[in-house]
Design a protein around this motif. Structure first.
Motif: not given
Length: 183
Positions: A106-119
Motif C-alpha cells: 500500500y505504501i509503495v503504491s501510494q508513493s510517487k516516483d522521486g518521493t520518500a516515505a518513512v515507516v
C-alpha cells in the motif's frame, strides 16, 4: 524510484509496567530519535507511517507531526500482555510478514516516483518483512544478533538496534536495493 526509510522505534522504557502496546520511549530515546532523523533527513518530502504502538508513534513524532498509523506495522504479538516477556503463543512470523507486506504494498503504491516515505515499526516485524528479500541468519539468538544479506551484500551484521534504519529503494514495486544507515 521510490524510497522507503524503514526505522526501528527508538529506546523504549523497559521499566514501564504498561501494556506492551503502550510502552513509551525514554526521554533519551525521544531525543535520540530526533537526532538520528536530523542526521539522515532526505531532501525529498516524506510521508510518515507508524505502528500504533506508543514507542513507534513517539519515534515517528520526532520526524513529523503528520503521521499515518497502520496496525499492520505493529510488532509480532508473542509476549505476555504488558511485558517484554516472550512466550510460545501469538502470531507466527509468516502472519507478520503477510501483514507487513500488505502495508508496504500500500505504501509503495501510494508513493510517487522521486518521493520518500518513512515507516516506523519493530525489530521482529522488520525482520519478517525483510525475510522475503534477504537471507537472514541468526548468529546469536540470546543477543538478538543477525546477519542480513541482500543480493550477496551484507546489509546488517549485528542487532537491529533502536537506532536502525534501512533505506529501501523500489522501482515499479520491485525492491532494487537495501542500505543500512544505522548508527
Amino acid at each position: 524510484m521510490k524510497t522507503i526509510y524503514l526505522f526501528r522505534h527508538s529506546a523504549p522504557d523497559r521499566q514501564s509496567t504498561a501494556a506492551n502496546s503502550r510502552i513509551p520511549l525514554t526521554a533519551d530515546g525521544k531525543a535520540a530519535a530526533k537526532r538520528f532523523w536530523n542526521k539522515i533527513r532526505p531532501s525529498e518530502a516524506v510521508t510518515v507511517y507508524s505502528s500504533p504502538y506508543r514507542r513507534a508513534y513517539e519515534t515517528a513524532e520526532a520526524i513529523s507531526k503528520s503521521i499515518i498509523t497502520d496496525a499492520q506495522l505493529a510488532e509480532q504479538e508473542t509476549g505476555k500482555q504488558g511485558t517484554f516477556t516472550i512466550q510460545p503463543v501469538g502470531e507466527s512470523f509468516r502472519t507478520v510478514r503477510t501483514r507487513m507486506t500488505a502495508a508496504f504494498s500500500y505504501i509503495v503504491s501510494q508513493s510517487k516516483d522521486g518521493t520518500a516515505a518513512v515507516v516506523v515499526s519493530h525489530a521482529a516485524a522488520i525482520c519478517a518483512y525483510l525475510q522475503q528479500y534477504c537471507t537472514i541468519t541468526v548468529t546469536d539468538a540470546d543477543k538478538k544478533l543477525r546477519r542480513i544479506m541482500f543480493s550477496g551484500a551484507t546489509v546488517l551484521n549485528g542487532p537491529i538496534s533502536t537506532q536502525s534504519c534501512f533505506v529501501l529503494r523500489f522501482e515499479d514495486r520491485v525492491l532494487m536495493g537495501i542500505e543500512n544507515v544505522g548508527l
